[in-house]
Design an enzyme around this catalytic site. Structure first.
Site, mmCIF file in Angstrom:
data_model
loop_
_atom_site.group_PDB
_atom_site.id
_atom_site.type_symbol
_atom_site.label_atom_id
_atom_site.label_comp_id
_atom_site.label_asym_id
_atom_site.label_seq_id
_atom_site.Cartn_x
_atom_site.Cartn_y
_atom_site.Cartn_z
ATOM 1 N N HIS A 443 31.415 41.336 37.483
ATOM 2 C CA HIS A 443 32.307 40.215 37.805
ATOM 3 C C HIS A 443 31.649 39.290 38.841
ATOM 4 O O HIS A 443 32.145 39.131 39.965
ATOM 5 C CB HIS A 443 33.642 40.739 38.336
ATOM 6 C CG HIS A 443 34.830 40.236 37.582
ATOM 7 N ND1 HIS A 443 35.071 40.552 36.264
ATOM 8 C CD2 HIS A 443 35.856 39.422 37.952
ATOM 9 C CE1 HIS A 443 36.182 39.971 35.863
ATOM 10 N NE2 HIS A 443 36.671 39.274 36.857
ATOM 11 N N ASP A 447 35.716 33.025 38.969
ATOM 12 C CA ASP A 447 36.480 32.704 37.762
ATOM 13 C C ASP A 447 35.500 32.548 36.613
ATOM 14 O O ASP A 447 34.295 32.321 36.820
ATOM 15 C CB ASP A 447 37.267 31.403 37.972
ATOM 16 C CG ASP A 447 38.321 31.169 36.890
ATOM 17 O OD1 ASP A 447 38.594 32.105 36.124
ATOM 18 O OD2 ASP A 447 38.851 30.044 36.820
ATOM 19 N N GLY A 448 36.000 32.686 35.391
ATOM 20 C CA GLY A 448 35.169 32.456 34.218
ATOM 21 C C GLY A 448 34.384 33.659 33.736
ATOM 22 O O GLY A 448 33.579 33.537 32.798
ATOM 23 N N GLY A 453 31.236 36.487 29.726
ATOM 24 C CA GLY A 453 30.949 37.739 29.026
ATOM 25 C C GLY A 453 30.929 37.556 27.519
ATOM 26 O O GLY A 453 30.084 38.128 26.813
#
Length: 510
Positions: A443, A447-448, A453
């Site tokens: 991670h 964000d995103g 992925g």
């Protein structure tokens, strides 16, 4: 006369003051009854147990677990300190998990304390604390990590039972690799006369390649008059070479995870096509699937986008200056960013289909994917320019997940190691499944991460000759459950099967 909004604002000011002081676990005494009830009713706090609360988001649905999982460790340390003072610590096995970088929320937190009641305390979402009445280890054998009282690494390795080496081999091998010199454990072994434990640890160190530490333990114990019988406590075959004295525990854990999971992927993911796809034909097929892909990928993340908006963005008919006509400005920016990132991913696919190493290509290009994904939101002021700087600089939590991503300091170690595996991995199926899973496990962004992925997965699919594959929003539940099983339980099989079903065009059971 104060309006309801004024009253709520006053209560939020009190909550903000507590948060500015670093308070996460809020006791009822820290809020007046009026403020407490107002914040509860509005969804800004939730009750954990009687008299204890944690902050929440009012837009979370009833029964949402995110606020609790994000607050779990801080709540537990605050609650346990309030109840037991300094007379508590986690057990050795859970101490090892945290010391090796695994802060996954456990189903039950085992706490040692001389004041324990030997019974569980039920907490939200099927979690609990079990306080065992037992004497604590000496102060020299304990340490603090982010407010949580733990066994020190050496003390934990001596205290864990043999069964822990079979139940949690990845964590134990990672912990052993963190020991730099035999002296870290020898003093405790000699002082306690722990000949059986010494034999177990010497064999365990030898099994990961730490021959010098193993020899020093055996030699020192023998010199002190103890008989040492080395018995390897690990019953599984190590999947990867551990690097004592080398990489951080995060990298050792990643290396062992990759090697362990790849064997399962090879069994459960379909074999790649034998013929390499023709580049231009493949890219035309990718273009044809764009609208479907954008709709589902953005919808999985909770954006409300229509195919009409996606088409307008693709055709250039969308005008950022007339965004008020769109239902939601943020959704429109997400759609525009997805279009821009998609074009950049296609450039990466072209390089991969030309035969370049896919791991090297995505390592070089993934930063550009990310910048394109969020550039429209920066341009229109939704995000700050600094948000495009790269990897996150703080903690992040995954909605409804017990998995706690690695600390941001570890991300900068883990991402180069991740790309090393993608570069060196010979099997296309492994690159597909672990390329997606490991990225979202780390991670690296605020964000995103899900969209990145899925881009990563499709880049690896292209490298293996598989078709571009869309994860349907209707399958979101099964998709997230499979990722959770891999992240929390270390079981990659459901995720490999799930993606494999989609790649083959068959219907998964979820």
């Amino acid at each position: 006369m104060a309006t309801p909004s004024d009253k709520l604002a006053a209560s939020l000011e009190i909550l903000k003051q507590l948060q500015n002081e670093g308070v996460v676990a809020i006791r009822s005494s820290q809020l007046s009854r009026t403020h407490r009830e107002r914040l509860l009713h509005s969804g800004f706090i939730i009750e954990v147990i009687k008299g204890w609360y944690v902050p929440a988001r009012p837009d979370e649905t009833q029964g949402e677990s995110t606020a609790w999982y994000a607050s779990f460790w801080v709540f537990c340390s605050s609650y346990l300190t309030e109840r037991f003072g300094k007379e508590w610590c986690l057990g050795p096995e859970q101490s090892i998990n945290l010391l090796t970088g695994d802060w996954t929320v456990p189903r039950q937190l085992i706490v040692r304390t001389p004041k324990g009641g030997n019974k569980p305390l039920s907490l939200p979402h099927q979690t609990s604390i079990f306080d065992i009445r037992v004497e604590l280890p000496p102060a020299s054998d304990m340490e603090m990590r982010d407010g949580v009282r733990l066994y020190s690494l050496a003390a934990a390795l001596i205290a864990v039972p043999p069964s822990a080496f079979q139940a949690h081999p990845l964590a134990l091998r990672t912990a052993l690799a963190m020991v730099r010199d035999a002296s870290e454990v020898l003093g405790r072994l000699l002082e306690g006369g722990h000949s059986t434990i010494a034999g177990r640890l010497a064999a365990a160190f030898r099994s990961i390649g730490s021959e010098q530490i193993a020899n020093d333990i055996a030699g020192a114990m023998s010199a002190a008059g103890y008989t040492i019988n080395e018995t390897n406590p690990f019953t599984d075959a190590p999947q990867a070479r551990v690097s004592p004295l080398g990489p951080s525990p995060y990298i050792n854990r990643l290396d062992m995870t990759w090697q362990g999971m790849r064997e399962q992927v090879l069994i459960y993911f379909p074999r790649p096509p034998q013929a390499r796809p023709e580049k231009n034909a493949y890219l035309r097929q990718v273009d044809e699937v764009y609208v479907t892909d954008a709709y589902h990928s953005l919808s999985i993340e909770g954006y409300r986008v229509s195919t009409d908006l996606i088409e307008r963005v693709r055709s250039g008919a969308w005008n950022p200056d007339s965004h008020a006509a769109d239902r939601n400005h943020r959704d429109a920016m997400a759609a525009r960013g997805y279009w821009q990132a998609f074009q950049r991913v296609k450039q990466s696919l072209a390089s991969i289909l030309d035969g370049k190493n896919p791991g090297s290509v995505v390592q070089q290009d993934h930063g550009a994917w990310y910048r394109e994904l969020f550039a429209p939101s920066v341009t229109t002021g939704i995000l700050r320019p600094a948000d495009l700087a790269g990897y996150r600089s703080g903690a992040v939590y995954i909605r409804r997940s017990k998995h706690v991503p690695p600390r941001h300091e570890a991300v900068r170690e883990l991402m180069p190691a991740f790309f090393r595996h993608l570069r060196d991995e010979p099997d296309p199926a492994v690159r597909v499944v672990l390329g997606h899973f490991i990225l979202v496990y780390i991670h690296p962004y605020f964000d995103g991460n899900g969209r990145m992925g899925r881009f990563m997965m499709n880049a690896m699919l292209a490298a293996g000759g598989y078709p571009w594959t869309v994860i349907p929003v209707e399958k979101r539940g099964g998709y997230m459950a499979a990722l959770e099983a891999a992240s929390v339980e270390g079981d990659i099989v459901p995720f490999a099967q799930f993606i494999g079903w989609l790649v083959e065009g068959t219907t998964s059971p979820s």
